[in-house]
Enzyme design. Sequence first.
Site, mmCIF file in Angstrom:
data_model
loop_
_atom_site.group_PDB
_atom_site.id
_atom_site.type_symbol
_atom_site.label_atom_id
_atom_site.label_comp_id
_atom_site.label_asym_id
_atom_site.label_seq_id
_atom_site.Cartn_x
_atom_site.Cartn_y
_atom_site.Cartn_z
ATOM 1 N N GLY A 15 1.771 1.372 -4.557
ATOM 2 C CA GLY A 15 2.617 0.347 -5.174
ATOM 3 C C GLY A 15 3.920 0.865 -5.733
ATOM 4 N N GLY A 73 0.779 -1.230 0.000
ATOM 5 C CA GLY A 73 0.000 0.000 0.000
ATOM 6 C C GLY A 73 0.810 1.279 0.000
ATOM 7 C CE1 TYR A 74 3.749 1.503 4.248
ATOM 8 C CE2 TYR A 74 5.994 0.857 3.748
ATOM 9 C CZ TYR A 74 4.975 1.002 4.650
ATOM 10 O OH TYR A 74 5.168 0.647 5.968
ATOM 11 C CB SER A 75 3.831 5.701 -2.737
ATOM 12 O OG SER A 75 4.230 6.574 -1.701
#
Length: 334
Positions: free
Chosen positions: A63, A59-61
Amino acid sequence: MDYTTLGNTDIQISKLCVGCMSFGKAGTMHDWTLDETETENVVRHALSLGINFFDTANGYSAGTSEEYLGRALKKNIARDKVVIASKVYFNPGRLSAAAIHREIDGTLKRLGTDYLDLYLIHRFDYGTPIEETMEALDDLVRAGKVRALGASAMYGYQFYNMQLAARDHGWAQFQAMENHYNLLYREDERELIPICKQMGVSLMPYSPLAAGHLTRPQWNTDTLRSKTDRVAMGKYDRTEEQDMQIVLRVHELAERYGVKMQQIALAWHWAKGVASPIVGATKARYLDDAVGALKVKLTAADIAYLEEPYLPHRVVGAIDQNPADGVILLDEKK
């Protein structure tokens, strides 16, 4: 660089982990993340320092953290020389079997690798039976897609129950815990951390520097992150008055030892039995400071002095229910 063993595995990790929430397309999650070129600069510098451990999440940025990290590593080091961790939960289906099998394939594709060294569940899923989650994670280990499993912020009883379910069914157990832990937030010392130590689970806490509050003698700065990181504000601002007492003690000890505040704060982690604190670096030089902390040795009196002003805090990290679909930023200050 110093190294240690991850949990009850043969995986060797550096005693510092690079937190990759700092990497990714700005505006997709945070405004202060690094673009692909700057990501590679930080990754390359980390590798030059002997750091081999990198932690990201699906979920960071949106993908792009996984994508930027994967390409940076591929350009600079052989796959078997690094330990890559990623996470699953902030996605459709949470920790259902279908979601886990879907999300691991997306993560591997974005990272450009055919296996993960460590796969962590990002939070506890209140909507999926524990056994379903643990069996699905075990499937990934058996399939060779994942070498080891870990968990992130949750309540001690939840982690214990998941470990028991895995043990009772002969499934792979968690080897790492990525929880919220630093001199300004020590609530997990009550239950979760003792359980982890009892089970030989490695601690790899996030936010070891309390979003920068343990790196300076004043609460805020004029950096982009300090001005826009509403998650950090939500986690820490309400206890500013009591926590500044601890911050000033960190500053005092740093002055006495002739080191930087962040080096005192990180040295405290290793003194408390942490395996590898996760440092999110937006500048390569921050990693130099972090590595320098390995030389700082705190006495028992130092540790007691740093810890003495601490007062109980509200729980930040573990959640009481699944957030609404699409929510990734928890604790955000509105």
